[in-house]
Design an enzyme around this catalytic site. Sequence first.
Site, short mmCIF file in Angstrom:
data_model
loop_
_atom_site.label_atom_id
_atom_site.label_comp_id
_atom_site.label_asym_id
_atom_site.label_seq_id
_atom_site.Cartn_x
_atom_site.Cartn_y
_atom_site.Cartn_z
N ASP A 181 -26.74 65.02 26.32
CA ASP A 181 -27.04 66.25 25.38
C ASP A 181 -27.54 67.41 26.03
O ASP A 181 -27.54 67.44 27.37
CB ASP A 181 -27.89 65.75 24.12
CG ASP A 181 -29.15 65.21 24.61
OD1 ASP A 181 -29.84 65.56 25.84
OD2 ASP A 181 -29.45 64.05 24.24
N LYS A 191 -26.69 68.94 20.61
CA LYS A 191 -26.66 69.88 19.37
C LYS A 191 -27.69 70.92 19.73
O LYS A 191 -28.46 70.85 20.80
CB LYS A 191 -27.68 68.89 18.50
CG LYS A 191 -26.99 67.47 18.16
CD LYS A 191 -27.81 66.63 17.59
CE LYS A 191 -27.46 65.21 17.50
NZ LYS A 191 -27.53 64.50 18.66
N MET A 197 -40.32 70.16 19.63
CA MET A 197 -39.31 70.82 18.74
C MET A 197 -40.20 72.02 17.84
O MET A 197 -39.77 72.28 16.50
CB MET A 197 -38.61 70.03 17.70
CG MET A 197 -37.79 69.03 18.53
SD MET A 197 -36.84 67.78 17.45
CE MET A 197 -38.03 66.60 17.19
#
Length: 266
Positions: free
Chosen positions: A38, A60, A173
Site C-alpha cells: 500500500d 488507498k 490517522m
Amino acid sequence: MQTANGRVWLVGAGPGDPELLTRKAERLLREADVILHDRLVSPEILALAGPRPQRIYVGKCCGNHHVGQRRTEELLVHCARQGLRVVRLKGGDPFIFGRGGEEMDALRAAGIACEVVPGVTAALGCAAATGIPLTHRDHASSVLFVTGNDRDNRSPADWAALTHRDRTLVMYMGLAALEHFTEGLQRSGLPADWPVAVVAEGTTAHQQTVRGTLTTIAGLAREAGLPSPALTIIGQVVTAGRSHLFETSGQVGAQHVAAPVADGDR
Ligand code: SAH
C-alpha cells in the site's frame, strides 16, 4: 489441507526507514512471488525485494479507495490459490490500524494459510526518532493508541479514558481530525497547555516535527503544511527527555516547558 494453495504472509514494513524492517520481513520480500503493498510502503523498501517478485499496488489515499478492502482480500485469495507465495506488505505493523485482522479472517475463511510478521508500528518509530519516550516514570505509566478517524468517523466513545494525566496518547490517522480531537480532550478535562507533538513522515529523511499544546497544535500543524502520514503524541512525555541530539532542524512553533528528567538507574 492446503497443499495446492500458496501461502500469505501479512508483513509489517515498519514506519519508513528501510533499516527498521525485520530480517524475516526482508527475507520474505526476497522469496515472494507476488507482493501486494500500500501507499505507506516506500520504494526503498520495495527495492529490497529485488527484481523477481511481481508488485501490486493496493493503496488507498485519504478515503479515496484506490483498491477497496474487499477487492484486496479477493486478490490475496486469488494469488494464493494459484500456489503463489504472497506477501501482503503493510506500513508499520499489520495489526495496528492496518486491517490485518480483516485480511487474516478473509484468508482463513477461504482456507488459505496465513502468517503474520510484526513490524515497528509508527508510534514506536516516531517516538524513537524524535526522542519522545512513550512511557516515563515521571510522566506516563501507560500509553494508548487511538485512531483519529474510525470507520464511521465517530468521536471516541470514551473521552474519559483519553484524559488520564499519567497516560500518553498516540493518535494515528489524525491530521484531519486534529482540531476536533484536541478540543475534545480539553472539554474532557485536559489543560489547554498540555504538550502535543505531531510527527510527519517519521523515521524517513523527510521527517518533520511540530510541537505545541492542545490549544496551539492544530494551527501550528496547519501553518507548517505537514504532509501525510502524520501521527500525534499527546502527554507530558513530549516535554521529557528532549535532547539536542534529536531534530535540530524541521521544528516549527516549539512551545514547551522543560520537564525535570530524573536520572539514576531504573
Ligand atoms: N499499520 C500502521 C498504521 C496504519 S494507519 C502502523 O502500525 O504504523 C496509517 C497511519 O499511521 C497514518 O495516518 C499515520 O497516523 C501513521 N503513520 C504511519 N507511518 C507513519 C510515519 N512514517 N510517520 C508518521 N505517522 C505514520
